[in-house]
Write an enzyme that holds these catalytic residues in place. Structure first.
Site, PDB file in Angstrom:
ATOM      1  N   ASP A 254      27.255 -13.790  54.720  1.00 16.43           N
ATOM      2  CA  ASP A 254      26.624 -13.189  53.091  1.00 16.43           C
ATOM      3  C   ASP A 254      27.383 -11.888  52.990  1.00 16.43           C
ATOM      4  O   ASP A 254      26.994 -10.758  53.561  1.00 16.43           O
ATOM      5  CB  ASP A 254      25.180 -13.192  53.377  1.00 16.43           C
ATOM      6  CG  ASP A 254      24.584 -12.869  52.065  1.00 16.43           C
ATOM      7  OD1 ASP A 254      25.406 -12.672  51.050  1.00 16.43           O
ATOM      8  OD2 ASP A 254      23.251 -12.743  52.151  1.00 16.43           O
TER       9      ASP A 254
ATOM     10  N   ASP B 261      28.942 -12.622  45.531  1.00 13.54           N
ATOM     11  CA  ASP B 261      27.629 -12.790  46.507  1.00 13.54           C
ATOM     12  C   ASP B 261      27.953 -14.462  47.101  1.00 13.54           C
ATOM     13  O   ASP B 261      27.748 -15.272  46.400  1.00 13.54           O
ATOM     14  CB  ASP B 261      26.370 -12.640  45.963  1.00 13.54           C
ATOM     15  CG  ASP B 261      25.395 -12.772  46.839  1.00 13.54           C
ATOM     16  OD1 ASP B 261      25.533 -12.899  47.887  1.00 13.54           O
ATOM     17  OD2 ASP B 261      24.133 -13.107  46.268  1.00 13.54           O
TER      18      ASP B 261
END
Length: 420
Positions: A309, A113
């Site tokens: 992201d 992430d």
């Protein structure tokens, strides 16, 4: 964005996450590849690590219907109210890959992430239904485990997790059967308690954060930084390739270089769009959004931060901006204006610095099922932050499946190229 744990004792209050420090200053302009980037693109001056990823569904595709004012189809100036369908959750799919913790190595499948900076896994001592249905790390079985004892709490909208920081080795497997240690005595969270069932359906057993150190728990080092501080990789870069279809093989995270066969054409470099030179997220400068080449006039004149992201499924933005986009696109939920062969939907362009990154309908229309019926939804979602922390856009997997992304830690820049 990824949710963040905070270092508080177990008896103290939980901390509501998603605090975002955004950019307010102008970023330097992008640049295409020059000789100083050759080592990054070739990976010739050191080893590279390839981590296979799998695209998994981590939540139900819950659809919400909203009434919005839209332009009249007859071309008149009158506005009419119509129902628009969109996904409620912007984190319905994730790309998951393995890490190996401790000695002997224990495999844990995690989300990689770029929207967070800490690492956590479920602990063997956790006896909730969530923990028992996932892989768990057993520190008692590891000869390299070190107790830390600092507490952490993460509160989510539909549940929370608590745990303690621990230290152990973290290893990764290359293309061969042998795993290699790339981080010694890494501090990470062992989750020992969960509430709510929001994690139950997730096909992952932890998170590895790839954000910046300023976002990490005090006294901890993000795993990516720890790997390069150890001297194992001369090139402080990593890159993501995401396949376009569910269950399609080939998604990967590359550490120490790039996979040139995973992209075509030039790589365009963009400086991280930050405040006070202390970045937290991989935010770039969004200059405008185009619909079939026509400017929407958003984010002008100084630009908006847009975070690249890997932990977010959709493209999100402030409601005042992105709802205009949703209205203009007007994806018919019954798929009347879209299939992969023919459609009447527009091309969307995200202008980052002065480079336009196009998304065609096949890129941004998501097919889901609701009560056995096929639906078509646009891959855009409103996400508002408090005024002091916004406006913020997020370029999630809808964008990253179209564009190969390279993250240069030392140069504080992101490279984007057409995915192969």
């Amino acid at each position: 964005m990824g949710d963040q744990p905070y270092p508080y004792p177990m008896h103290t209050r939980s901390v509501l996450l998603f605090a975002v420090c955004i950019a307010t200053t102008l970023a330097l302009p992008h640049r295409t590849t020059d000789p100083s980037d050759a080592a990054i693109l070739e990976g010739d001056d050191g080893p590279m690590l390839f981590i296979p990823l799998e695209r998994v569904k981590v939540g139900e595709h819950k659809v919400v219907h909203r009434e919005m004012e839209m332009e009249n189809e007859d071309g008149s100036d009158d506005l009419e109210w119509r129902m628009v369908a969109m996904l409620e959750n912007h984190k319905t799919t994730q790309y998951v890959g393995p890490i190996f913790v401790g000695n002997p190595q224990q495999r844990i499948d995690v989300i990689w992430d770029t929207g967070s900076s800490n690492t956590w896994v479920y602990a063997q001592s956790c006896e909730t239904d969530v923990c028992r249905s996932h892989q768990r790390y057993d520190h008692a079985a590891s000869s390299t485990y070190r107790k830390n004892g600092q507490g952490m709490v993460i509160k989510y909208g539909s549940g929370s997790i608590e745990g303690m920081l621990s230290e152990d080795t973290v290893s990764f497997c290359t293309t061969g059967p042998q795993c290699h240690t790339y981080a010694d005595n890494l501090k990470f969270g062992e989750v020992s308690w969960t509430s709510g069932d929001s994690f139950l359906w997730g096909q992952y057993s932890g998170i590895v954060g790839l954000g910046f150190p300023s976002l990490a728990i005090d006294g901890t080092t993000p795993p990516f930084d720890a790997m390069f501080l150890s001297g194992k990789f001369p090139n402080p870069v990593f890159a993501f390739y995401m396949t376009k279809k569910p269950n399609e093989a080939g998604s990967s995270l590359t550490v120490g270089g790039v996979q040139k066969q995973k992209y075509t054409g030039p790589v365009h470099w963009h400086r991280v769009f930050v405040k006070d030179k202390t970045p937290e997220y991989w935010t770039l400068k969004l200059s405008d959004v185009l619909i079939d080449g026509v400017s929407m006039g958003v984010c002008q004149p100084n630009g908006c931060p847009i975070a690249v992201d890997t932990g977010t499924s959709l493209i999100t933005g402030p409601s005042s901006m992105i709802n205009r986009l949703v209205q203009k696109i007007n994806v018919d939920p019954e798929c009347k204006n879209f299939n992969e062969q023919t459609h009447t939907l527009p091309r969307i362009g995200l202008v980052i610095d002065d480079i336009t990154y196009d998304l065609d309908p096949v890129d941004y229309v998501i097919n889901v099922e609701e009560s056995g019926q096929r639906l078509c939804l646009g891959g855009f979602r409103d996400l508002d932050l408090p005024p002091e922390k916004g406006p913020l856009w997020i370029a999630g997997d809808v964008f990253l499946r179209r564009y190969y992304s390279i993250y240069d830690r030392n140069g504080l820049k992101v490279g984007l190229a057409q995915a192969a």
